[in-house]
Design an enzyme around this catalytic site. Structure first.
Site, short mmCIF file in Angstrom:
data_model
loop_
_atom_site.label_atom_id
_atom_site.label_comp_id
_atom_site.label_asym_id
_atom_site.label_seq_id
_atom_site.Cartn_x
_atom_site.Cartn_y
_atom_site.Cartn_z
N ILE A 23 1.10 -1.47 0.18
CA ILE A 23 0.04 -0.06 0.03
C ILE A 23 0.71 1.26 0.10
O ILE A 23 0.65 2.15 -0.46
CB ILE A 23 -0.83 -0.07 1.15
CG1 ILE A 23 -2.07 -1.11 0.89
CG2 ILE A 23 -1.66 1.34 1.49
CD1 ILE A 23 -2.97 -1.58 2.22
N ASN A 96 2.28 4.61 7.62
CA ASN A 96 1.87 3.60 7.03
C ASN A 96 2.12 2.13 7.24
O ASN A 96 1.57 1.29 7.32
CB ASN A 96 1.62 3.74 5.29
CG ASN A 96 1.46 2.32 4.66
OD1 ASN A 96 0.17 1.85 4.59
ND2 ASN A 96 2.43 1.76 4.06
N SER A 148 -7.12 0.49 9.87
CA SER A 148 -7.49 -0.80 9.09
C SER A 148 -9.34 -1.05 9.46
O SER A 148 -9.71 -0.50 10.37
CB SER A 148 -6.95 -1.86 9.69
OG SER A 148 -7.55 -3.06 9.29
N TYR A 163 -3.51 -6.72 16.76
CA TYR A 163 -3.52 -5.99 15.45
C TYR A 163 -4.67 -4.86 15.38
O TYR A 163 -4.75 -3.87 15.41
CB TYR A 163 -3.63 -6.84 14.50
CG TYR A 163 -3.72 -6.14 13.07
CD1 TYR A 163 -2.45 -5.64 12.25
CD2 TYR A 163 -4.96 -5.87 12.23
CE1 TYR A 163 -2.66 -4.94 11.29
CE2 TYR A 163 -4.99 -5.13 11.07
CZ TYR A 163 -3.89 -4.78 10.51
OH TYR A 163 -3.94 -4.19 9.27
N LYS A 167 -4.97 -0.77 15.67
CA LYS A 167 -5.39 -0.23 14.64
C LYS A 167 -6.38 0.73 15.10
O LYS A 167 -6.80 2.06 14.79
CB LYS A 167 -6.01 -1.02 13.51
CG LYS A 167 -4.84 -1.80 12.67
CD LYS A 167 -4.08 -0.57 11.95
CE LYS A 167 -2.83 -1.15 11.22
NZ LYS A 167 -2.04 -0.23 10.46
N ILE A 196 -6.74 -6.12 1.32
CA ILE A 196 -6.07 -5.73 0.14
C ILE A 196 -4.86 -6.74 -0.06
O ILE A 196 -4.24 -7.27 0.73
CB ILE A 196 -5.35 -4.29 0.31
CG1 ILE A 196 -6.23 -3.37 1.13
CG2 ILE A 196 -4.47 -3.74 -0.76
CD1 ILE A 196 -7.57 -2.87 0.29
N THR A 198 -1.80 -7.60 -0.99
CA THR A 198 -0.47 -7.16 -0.83
C THR A 198 0.47 -8.26 -0.28
O THR A 198 -0.09 -9.43 0.13
CB THR A 198 -0.13 -6.01 -0.04
OG1 THR A 198 -0.45 -6.48 1.38
CG2 THR A 198 -1.14 -4.69 -0.31
P1 NAD Z 1 3.13 -4.86 3.47
O1 NAD Z 1 3.70 -6.10 4.37
O2 NAD Z 1 3.04 -5.50 2.02
O3 NAD Z 1 4.25 -3.77 3.50
C1 NAD Z 1 4.59 -3.17 4.71
C2 NAD Z 1 6.10 -2.55 4.86
O4 NAD Z 1 6.31 -1.77 5.88
C3 NAD Z 1 7.05 -3.51 4.38
O5 NAD Z 1 7.78 -2.77 3.27
C4 NAD Z 1 7.65 -3.57 5.56
O6 NAD Z 1 9.30 -3.71 5.25
C5 NAD Z 1 7.65 -2.04 6.52
N1 NAD Z 1 7.67 -2.06 7.64
C6 NAD Z 1 7.33 -2.91 8.49
N2 NAD Z 1 7.87 -2.78 9.90
C7 NAD Z 1 8.39 -1.80 9.60
C8 NAD Z 1 9.52 -0.84 10.67
N3 NAD Z 1 9.22 -1.24 11.84
N4 NAD Z 1 9.79 0.22 10.15
C9 NAD Z 1 9.78 0.56 8.85
N5 NAD Z 1 9.28 -0.17 7.84
C10 NAD Z 1 8.40 -1.32 8.33
O7 NAD Z 1 2.02 -4.60 4.01
P2 NAD Z 1 0.64 -3.73 3.36
O8 NAD Z 1 -0.53 -4.77 3.14
O9 NAD Z 1 1.33 -2.54 2.43
O10 NAD Z 1 0.36 -3.00 4.66
C11 NAD Z 1 0.57 -1.31 4.94
C12 NAD Z 1 -0.27 -1.06 5.89
O11 NAD Z 1 -1.78 -0.99 5.68
C13 NAD Z 1 -0.12 -1.80 7.39
O12 NAD Z 1 -0.30 -0.63 8.49
C14 NAD Z 1 -1.32 -2.64 7.50
O13 NAD Z 1 -1.61 -2.92 8.66
C15 NAD Z 1 -2.34 -1.90 6.67
N6 NAD Z 1 -3.41 -2.49 6.25
C16 NAD Z 1 -3.32 -3.78 5.25
C17 NAD Z 1 -4.25 -4.25 4.90
C18 NAD Z 1 -4.23 -5.40 3.82
O14 NAD Z 1 -5.22 -6.16 3.56
N7 NAD Z 1 -2.95 -5.70 3.28
C19 NAD Z 1 -5.75 -4.15 5.31
C20 NAD Z 1 -5.58 -2.87 6.25
C21 NAD Z 1 -4.81 -2.39 6.64
#
Ligand code: NAD
Length: 258
Positions: A23, A96, A148, A163, A167, A196, A198
């Protein structure tokens, strides 16, 4: 200037955490497409560098990669200082980065709980307040936090109490900062994505097998895509959302409507 033209971010400078992939990568690209110079902030510096190069090549803006663990106060301060020094200011940011630890509450260790709260909630406090202090002292800015739909509902069947709690905390933190800074031209909003597609979901050995079950519950019958979240973030970073603060935007294909 017309409203659509005013949505562009030309001349603005911002950063996205967790932007190496998923994201965050998508919103970083969208901010850049709208004209902003951008810092791709992540713990995974090699992937962040590749993402920054991809963004610069696709859009022509200045895109830099910064290694930062967003749970470490000194690293977040150094990251914000580097953004200001290399991009020449800070107008918006997207906090994020996040992780999801799945474990039943009666088996979850305190260390697991603290880790999930630290990466998902403490980091947003650090990012928002350190970036916010710069914005408050330099005329204002816009902060976007990734919450989220798990802040609003309890996901099933996977157990993820830490989690969900983290959130929900992001949304209340967002609203609290929005109120504190409302008269000082720093706006703070959050987005609440549904499921989402990812790496977080598609590459997780515990979550991937659940996708069919989630889709069966989803009104649209599918996962969302990162690009379906990005335009709201461009709107929030820009100058047509100046009356929008303390809001949470549900982007979940109606998953939380029942
Ligand atoms: P992802 O795992 O694809 O990407 C997350 C990124 O964050 C990675 O590049 C990782 O290296 C980085 N990261 C993790 N810990 C870190 C830290 N301590 N310091 C710096 N970077 C760090 O995840 P995503 O699906 O893109 O999720 C992004 C955000 O969206 C998150 O907060 C997640 O909770 C939220 N979210 C995701 C979904 C989903 O279904 N994918 C749904 C709702 C919310």
């Amino acid at each position: 200037m017309g409203i659509v033209e005013k949505m562009r971010l030309d001349g603005k400078k911002g950063f996205v955490t967790g932007a190496a992939r998923g994201i965050g990568k998508c919103t970083a690209m969208a901010f850049a497409e709208a004209g902003a110079d951008i810092a791709v902030v992540d713990m995974d510096i090699e992937e962040a560098k590749r993402t920054a190069e991809e963004i610069a090549a696709a859009t022509g803006v200045k895109a830099i990669a910064i290694r930062c663990d967003v749970t470490d106060e000194a690293q977040v301060q150094a990251m914000v200082d580097q953004v200001v020094a290399e991009l020449g200011g800070l107008d918006f940011c997207h906090a994020n980065a996040g992780i999801c630890i799945n474990a039943p509450a009666d088996e979850m260790t305190y260390a697991q709980w603290k880790k999930n709260l630290s990466v998902n909630l403490d980091s947003v406090f650090l990012t928002d307040t350190i970036a916010g202090k710069y914005m408050l002292a330099h005329g204002g800015g816009s902060i976007i936090n990734t919450a989220s739909m798990s802040a609003h509902i309890v996901n099933v069947p996977q157990p993820q109490c830490a989690y969900n709690a983290s959130k929900a905390g992001v949304i209340q933190l967002t609203k609290s900062l929005a109120i504190e800074w409302a008269k000082r031209n720093v706006r703070v909003n959050s987005i609440s994505p549904g499921y989402i597609g990812t790496d977080l979901t598609l590459s997780s050995p515990t979550l991937k097998p659940l996708i069919e079950k989630w889709n069966a519950m989803a009104p649209m019958g599918r996962l969302g895509k990162p690009e379906e979240l990005a335009s709201i973030c461009v709107y929030l970073a820009g100058d047509t959302s100046t009356f929008t603060t303390g809001a949470d935007f549900g982007l979940d294909g109606a998953f939380t409507c029942f």
